[in-house]
Design an enzyme around this catalytic site. Structure first.
Site, PDB file in Angstrom:
ATOM      1  N   ARG A  32       0.937  -1.202  -0.057  1.00 23.79           N
ATOM      2  CA  ARG A  32      -0.559   0.280   0.021  1.00 23.79           C
ATOM      3  C   ARG A  32       0.614   1.539  -0.253  1.00 23.79           C
ATOM      4  NH1 ARG A  32      -5.014  -1.504   0.281  1.00 23.79           N
ATOM      5  NH2 ARG A  32      -5.636  -3.476   1.111  1.00 23.79           N
ATOM      6  N   ASP A  33       0.047   2.584  -0.502  1.00 28.75           N
ATOM      7  CA  ASP A  33       0.824   3.534  -0.546  1.00 28.75           C
ATOM      8  C   ASP A  33       0.684   4.484   0.859  1.00 28.75           C
ATOM      9  OD1 ASP A  33       1.119   6.526  -1.426  1.00 28.75           O
ATOM     10  OD2 ASP A  33       2.037   5.168  -3.456  1.00 28.75           O
ATOM     11  N   ILE A  34       1.988   5.257   0.690  1.00 21.26           N
ATOM     12  CA  ILE A  34       2.076   5.576   2.158  1.00 21.26           C
ATOM     13  C   ILE A  34       1.431   6.856   1.963  1.00 21.26           C
ATOM     14  CG2 ILE A  34       3.484   4.181   3.030  1.00 21.26           C
ATOM     15  CD1 ILE A  34       5.208   7.193   2.770  1.00 21.26           C
ATOM     16  N   ASN A  90       5.573   5.962 -13.743  1.00 22.40           N
ATOM     17  CA  ASN A  90       6.417   7.455 -14.391  1.00 22.40           C
ATOM     18  C   ASN A  90       7.313   7.301 -14.244  1.00 22.40           C
ATOM     19  OD1 ASN A  90       3.158   8.868 -13.737  1.00 22.40           O
ATOM     20  ND2 ASN A  90       4.095   8.509 -11.710  1.00 22.40           N
ATOM     21  N   VAL A  99      11.157   7.906  -6.782  1.00 26.81           N
ATOM     22  CA  VAL A  99      11.572   7.234  -6.863  1.00 26.81           C
ATOM     23  C   VAL A  99      12.023   5.944  -7.702  1.00 26.81           C
ATOM     24  CG1 VAL A  99      11.923   4.876  -5.230  1.00 26.81           C
ATOM     25  CG2 VAL A  99      10.180   6.185  -4.743  1.00 26.81           C
ATOM     26  N   HIS A 103       7.962   0.513 -10.226  1.00 30.30           N
ATOM     27  CA  HIS A 103       6.735   0.724  -9.721  1.00 30.30           C
ATOM     28  C   HIS A 103       5.076   1.479 -10.710  1.00 30.30           C
ATOM     29  CE1 HIS A 103       8.123   4.880  -8.706  1.00 30.30           C
ATOM     30  NE2 HIS A 103       6.526   4.671  -8.121  1.00 30.30           N
ATOM     31  N   HIS A 105       1.848   1.904  -9.696  1.00 31.09           N
ATOM     32  CA  HIS A 105       0.323   2.793  -9.383  1.00 31.09           C
ATOM     33  C   HIS A 105      -0.917   1.587  -9.609  1.00 31.09           C
ATOM     34  CE1 HIS A 105       2.680   5.915  -7.123  1.00 31.09           C
ATOM     35  NE2 HIS A 105       3.353   5.836  -8.296  1.00 31.09           N
TER      36      HIS A 105
END
Length: 117
Positions: A32-34, A90, A99, A103, A105
């Protein structure tokens, strides 16, 4: 370029940084994204350090397929498979990559606008 030893996502893969992991395989980790931008916001990353989609090689085909299959499975598990979901990556700072580790999303649980950004 981020060194693999300093990469925050590599640290998650190695268990050095805590994360709310929702899926893990030999090749892929999802957590999960923070800073979630939707009710469901999960990051899917390869365990191998790949800087971005621009760094993908032909040999990464099966890895990419596994990431997309994992995203579809997670969308179903999160209950967003019927209402719709977005899978985005991205490349570079102008696109929003913060980052330097590939990755994706997985976003869902609310209406998405187009165009994004």
């Amino acid at each position: 370029m981020a060194l693999e030893s300093e990469c925050p996502f590599c640290k998650i893969v190695r268990g050095e940084v805590p994360a709310d992991v929702v899926h893990s395989s030999d090749n892929v980790v999802a957590f999960r994204d923070i800073n979630p931008q939707a009710p469901t916001h999960i990051l899917l990353i390869p365990k191998e350090h790949i800087e971005s989609a621009a760094s993908i090689k032909e040999e990464h085909g099966k890895l990419l397929a596994e990431i997309v299959r994992s995203a579809a499975h997670l969308a179903e598990a999160e209950g967003i498979d019927r209402s719709g979901w977005r899978l985005v990556t991205n490349v570079g700072p102008n696109a929003g990559q913060s980052v330097l580790h590939l990755h994706f999303h997985l976003l869902g649980g609310r209406p998405m606008r187009w165009p994004p950004g």
